[in-house]
Scaffold this motif. Structure first.
Motif, PDB file in Angstrom:
ATOM      1  N   TRP A  33      47.616  63.223 -32.574  1.00  0.00           N
ATOM      2  CA  TRP A  33      46.958  64.509 -32.814  1.00  0.00           C
ATOM      3  C   TRP A  33      45.825  64.724 -31.818  1.00  0.00           C
ATOM      4  CZ3 TRP A  33      46.169  63.113 -38.680  1.00  0.00           C
ATOM      5  CH2 TRP A  33      47.417  63.054 -39.303  1.00  0.00           C
ATOM      6  N   TRP A 222      42.220  58.707 -39.438  1.00  0.00           N
ATOM      7  CA  TRP A 222      41.876  60.047 -38.949  1.00  0.00           C
ATOM      8  C   TRP A 222      40.408  60.364 -39.258  1.00  0.00           C
ATOM      9  CZ3 TRP A 222      41.960  63.580 -35.727  1.00  0.00           C
ATOM     10  CH2 TRP A 222      41.809  64.945 -35.990  1.00  0.00           C
ATOM     11  N   ALA A 251      43.195  69.145 -32.869  1.00  0.00           N
ATOM     12  CA  ALA A 251      43.965  68.030 -33.438  1.00  0.00           C
ATOM     13  C   ALA A 251      44.200  68.228 -34.928  1.00  0.00           C
ATOM     14  CB  ALA A 251      43.235  66.711 -33.187  1.00  0.00           C
ATOM     15  N   HIS A 254      47.283  70.165 -35.519  1.00  0.00           N
ATOM     16  CA  HIS A 254      48.492  69.358 -35.336  1.00  0.00           C
ATOM     17  C   HIS A 254      48.665  68.372 -36.498  1.00  0.00           C
ATOM     18  CE1 HIS A 254      49.368  71.055 -31.438  1.00  0.00           C
ATOM     19  NE2 HIS A 254      48.091  70.884 -31.098  1.00  0.00           N
ATOM     20  N   ALA A 255      47.549  67.931 -37.092  1.00  0.00           N
ATOM     21  CA  ALA A 255      47.642  67.105 -38.299  1.00  0.00           C
ATOM     22  C   ALA A 255      48.309  67.894 -39.414  1.00  0.00           C
ATOM     23  CB  ALA A 255      46.244  66.657 -38.724  1.00  0.00           C
ATOM     24  N   GLU A 258      52.047  68.218 -38.874  1.00  0.00           N
ATOM     25  CA  GLU A 258      52.827  67.001 -39.130  1.00  0.00           C
ATOM     26  C   GLU A 258      52.817  66.610 -40.602  1.00  0.00           C
ATOM     27  OE1 GLU A 258      53.378  62.497 -37.279  1.00  0.00           O
ATOM     28  OE2 GLU A 258      52.105  63.979 -36.276  1.00  0.00           O
TER      29      GLU A 258
END
Length: 270
Positions: A33, A222, A251, A254-255, A258
């Protein structure tokens, strides 16, 4: 005579949405990410850095509080880390627009909150309540351990560095950690989900909690990356925040991508 409120089209659409399907991810996912966030920053530098300067201004506020009212520092720092998603909404929108092949324009991202303003306001209220409770708890802890006189800034720092008054330090930072984990749990994917699907706030928060429950180790990694990059930004005299915070913001989008399966995918990915 009773009045009946007719649901709006947006409310009907939100009610028809299925509960988000949360995926399982690998422990290395947060590093991917970050790499994707860096790619978004490079693709949209001007708009991304605008938000980076906004984060830097927040960092300067934390420093000001630390120097003049340090007993609030932990609460304000927690607010910086965990209310930051609201300031990152523009970054989420930039990443979304890049996915769709749209230009990296700053102006449309400034009002992206209007897309689901009511639910974002509900979520903001929840975090604000938690933040205010933590600020009050912070003062109570100081009052319990410093019944006569509050230590000055240099005295407080010397205690932290030398681990003096260990009971106070353990209680202070343990309580802060509980509040931080609570807000992190409800905010992992909440705002991106509300912006992307017009999802209601309660469902978005439950989905975030489920994401953390299903992926505790990856999401703790994370969280550690977010904290580490933020501290690095502070240690660079706030200059690093200009670049690092946009990377974290991108990021986070994008986390979300996903962790939450697209609409229509009903089985979690293993």
């Amino acid at each position: 005579m009773a009045q009946h409120n007719t649901p709006t089209d947006d409310e009907k659409a939100a009610a028809a949405l299925p509960f988000p399907t949360v995926r399982s991810i690998g422990i290395s996912a947060p590093f991917h990410w970050i790499a994707r966030g860096l790619a978004d920053l490079k693709a949209c530098p001007i708009a991304s850095l605008f938000y980076g300067f906004c984060f830097t201004a927040m960092g300067l506020l934390v420093t000001f509080v630390f120097e003049h009212a340090y007993q609030y520092t932990s609460a304000v720092s927690t607010g910086f880390l965990l209310l930051a998603p609201f300031f990152a909404m523009g970054l989420y929108e930039l990443s979304r627009r890049r996915e769709l092949g749209q230009p990296c324009a700053l102006a449309p991202t400034l009002t992206v909150w209007r897309r689901n303003a009511g639910n974002i306001a509900v979520f903001a209220a929840v975090l604000t309540v938690i933040f205010l409770i933590w600020a009050r708890a912070s003062l109570v802890i100081f009052a319990i351990f410093y019944t006569k006189e509050m230590p000055n800034l240099s005295g407080f720092l010397s205690q932290v560095m030398a681990f003096e008054n260990l009971e106070f330090l353990l209680v202070y930072f343990s309580v802060g950690l509980v509040f931080a984990l609570l807000v992190f749990a409800v905010s992992v994917v909440s705002i991106p989900l509300m912006l992307d699907r017009n999802q209601d706030a309660v469902t978005a928060m439950i989905a975030s909690i489920r994401a953390l429950a299903l992926n505790p180790l990856p999401l703790l990694v994370w969280a550690g990356l977010i904290v580490s990059l933020t501290l690095l930004g502070f240690l660079s005299f706030h200059l690093g925040l200009v670049v690092l915070m946009p990377i974290v913001g991108h990021a986070t989008w994008h986390a979300y991508r996903e962790l939450v399966a697209p609409l229509g995918e009903t089985q979690p990915a293993g």
